[in-house]
Design a protein around this motif. Sequence first.
Motif, PDB file in Angstrom:
ATOM      1  N   GLN A 171       0.826  -1.199   0.000  1.00  0.00           N
ATOM      2  CA  GLN A 171       0.000   0.000   0.000  1.00  0.00           C
ATOM      3  C   GLN A 171       0.869   1.260   0.000  1.00  0.00           C
ATOM      4  O   GLN A 171       0.593   2.234  -0.716  1.00  0.00           O
ATOM      5  CB  GLN A 171      -0.923  -0.002   1.210  1.00  0.00           C
ATOM      6  CG  GLN A 171      -1.864   1.202   1.267  1.00  0.00           C
ATOM      7  CD  GLN A 171      -2.800   1.149   2.452  1.00  0.00           C
ATOM      8  OE1 GLN A 171      -2.737   0.202   3.241  1.00  0.00           O
ATOM      9  NE2 GLN A 171      -3.653   2.135   2.597  1.00  0.00           N
ATOM     10  N   HIS A 172       1.932   1.237   0.787  1.00  0.00           N
ATOM     11  CA  HIS A 172       2.844   2.383   0.827  1.00  0.00           C
ATOM     12  C   HIS A 172       3.510   2.598  -0.519  1.00  0.00           C
ATOM     13  O   HIS A 172       3.628   3.743  -1.003  1.00  0.00           O
ATOM     14  CB  HIS A 172       3.889   2.156   1.914  1.00  0.00           C
ATOM     15  CG  HIS A 172       4.838   3.303   2.080  1.00  0.00           C
ATOM     16  ND1 HIS A 172       4.429   4.550   2.506  1.00  0.00           N
ATOM     17  CD2 HIS A 172       6.190   3.397   1.867  1.00  0.00           C
ATOM     18  CE1 HIS A 172       5.468   5.367   2.549  1.00  0.00           C
ATOM     19  NE2 HIS A 172       6.547   4.693   2.171  1.00  0.00           N
ATOM     20  N   ALA A 198       2.309   1.694  -3.421  1.00  0.00           N
ATOM     21  CA  ALA A 198       1.296   2.179  -4.360  1.00  0.00           C
ATOM     22  C   ALA A 198       1.038   3.668  -4.156  1.00  0.00           C
ATOM     23  O   ALA A 198       0.879   4.424  -5.122  1.00  0.00           O
ATOM     24  CB  ALA A 198       0.000   1.395  -4.186  1.00  0.00           C
ATOM     25  N   GLU A 199       1.005   4.122  -2.906  1.00  0.00           N
ATOM     26  CA  GLU A 199       0.800   5.543  -2.637  1.00  0.00           C
ATOM     27  C   GLU A 199       1.960   6.380  -3.155  1.00  0.00           C
ATOM     28  O   GLU A 199       1.765   7.458  -3.729  1.00  0.00           O
ATOM     29  CB  GLU A 199       0.622   5.753  -1.135  1.00  0.00           C
ATOM     30  CG  GLU A 199      -0.678   5.172  -0.579  1.00  0.00           C
ATOM     31  CD  GLU A 199      -0.760   5.293   0.929  1.00  0.00           C
ATOM     32  OE1 GLU A 199       0.259   5.723   1.529  1.00  0.00           O
ATOM     33  OE2 GLU A 199      -1.813   4.966   1.499  1.00  0.00           O
ATOM     34  N   LEU A 200       3.188   5.887  -2.982  1.00  0.00           N
ATOM     35  CA  LEU A 200       4.349   6.612  -3.505  1.00  0.00           C
ATOM     36  C   LEU A 200       4.317   6.696  -5.029  1.00  0.00           C
ATOM     37  O   LEU A 200       4.613   7.740  -5.615  1.00  0.00           O
ATOM     38  CB  LEU A 200       5.635   5.924  -3.037  1.00  0.00           C
ATOM     39  CG  LEU A 200       5.968   6.024  -1.542  1.00  0.00           C
ATOM     40  CD1 LEU A 200       7.249   5.255  -1.247  1.00  0.00           C
ATOM     41  CD2 LEU A 200       6.112   7.475  -1.106  1.00  0.00           C
ATOM     42  N   ALA A 211       1.632   6.554  -6.964  1.00  0.00           N
ATOM     43  CA  ALA A 211       0.562   7.463  -7.376  1.00  0.00           C
ATOM     44  C   ALA A 211       0.990   8.918  -7.209  1.00  0.00           C
ATOM     45  O   ALA A 211       0.727   9.762  -8.072  1.00  0.00           O
ATOM     46  CB  ALA A 211      -0.698   7.185  -6.565  1.00  0.00           C
ATOM     47  N   ALA A 212       1.661   9.229  -6.100  1.00  0.00           N
ATOM     48  CA  ALA A 212       2.128  10.600  -5.883  1.00  0.00           C
ATOM     49  C   ALA A 212       3.161  11.005  -6.929  1.00  0.00           C
ATOM     50  O   ALA A 212       3.148  12.130  -7.435  1.00  0.00           O
ATOM     51  CB  ALA A 212       2.711  10.722  -4.471  1.00  0.00           C
ATOM     52  N   LYS A 234       1.390  11.652 -10.212  1.00  0.00           N
ATOM     53  CA  LYS A 234       0.693  12.935 -10.163  1.00  0.00           C
ATOM     54  C   LYS A 234       1.667  14.097 -10.333  1.00  0.00           C
ATOM     55  O   LYS A 234       1.387  15.067 -11.030  1.00  0.00           O
ATOM     56  CB  LYS A 234      -0.056  13.057  -8.841  1.00  0.00           C
ATOM     57  CG  LYS A 234      -0.923  14.294  -8.727  1.00  0.00           C
ATOM     58  CD  LYS A 234      -1.695  14.284  -7.427  1.00  0.00           C
ATOM     59  CE  LYS A 234      -2.585  15.519  -7.314  1.00  0.00           C
ATOM     60  NZ  LYS A 234      -3.344  15.510  -6.028  1.00  0.00           N
TER      61      LYS A 234
END
Length: 232
Positions: A72-73, A75-77, A79-80, A83
């Motif tokens: 999850q971490h 994936a968040e990195l 995505a950021a 972006k």
Amino acid sequence: MTEDGKPVADDDRQQWGGGNPPGDPEQPAQPESPESAGRGRIRYQDENTTPREPTLAEQRARIAAEKRREEQHSAELAAAEAKTKRRRRIMIGGGATVGVVALVAAMYSASEISNEANASQEYCATDQSGQPGNRDQDQFCDENYVNTHGGYHSGGMFFMPIFLPGTTIPSGQHTSYRYAYTPAGVSAPPIGSPASGSSFTKPSGSTIKDSSGKTIQRGGFGINNKSGSSGS
């Protein structure tokens, strides 16, 4: 009764609490109550208690949970970062667009200034064997004026009648006039002066102004805005 078949005396019964003596077949054995037999004991842990080793299932669950947190971490990195890249591309694209627009505007302004400085001037001149002779009044190249003053217009040329000296009687002859154009950046000569260096051919793609300074053809970037009459 006792084991040898003798009856039990009352005083003996009193000795045994009013009941049959132990081993008396007439008195069944009483089972232990659930509250007193098999009851679990509560164990309390303190700072001196050795922690229990986790079971294999608990270890696997802990590893799986940790793996999910890491995924999850990550994936968040990702995505950021995606972006941020999109925002950077948009900013770069917007900057490039603004830069292109500014460059085109600057080029257009520079072209306009150059066109104005290098504009050709249109004026009316006499036609001498196909070449500009002298500059004359601009109204002699105006179709409405010519038609209302005894002249006519044909094939881009204007014909005004020649009057007999000292009279208002036409001599039957006409003087021909045409629009002449100066070289780029050159002003028209004064009325009555030779139209040297001029031509009856309208320059294409160039800015042309009339004798009053009005733009009748705009050059630059392939744009031509025509207004007024032309003799060619």
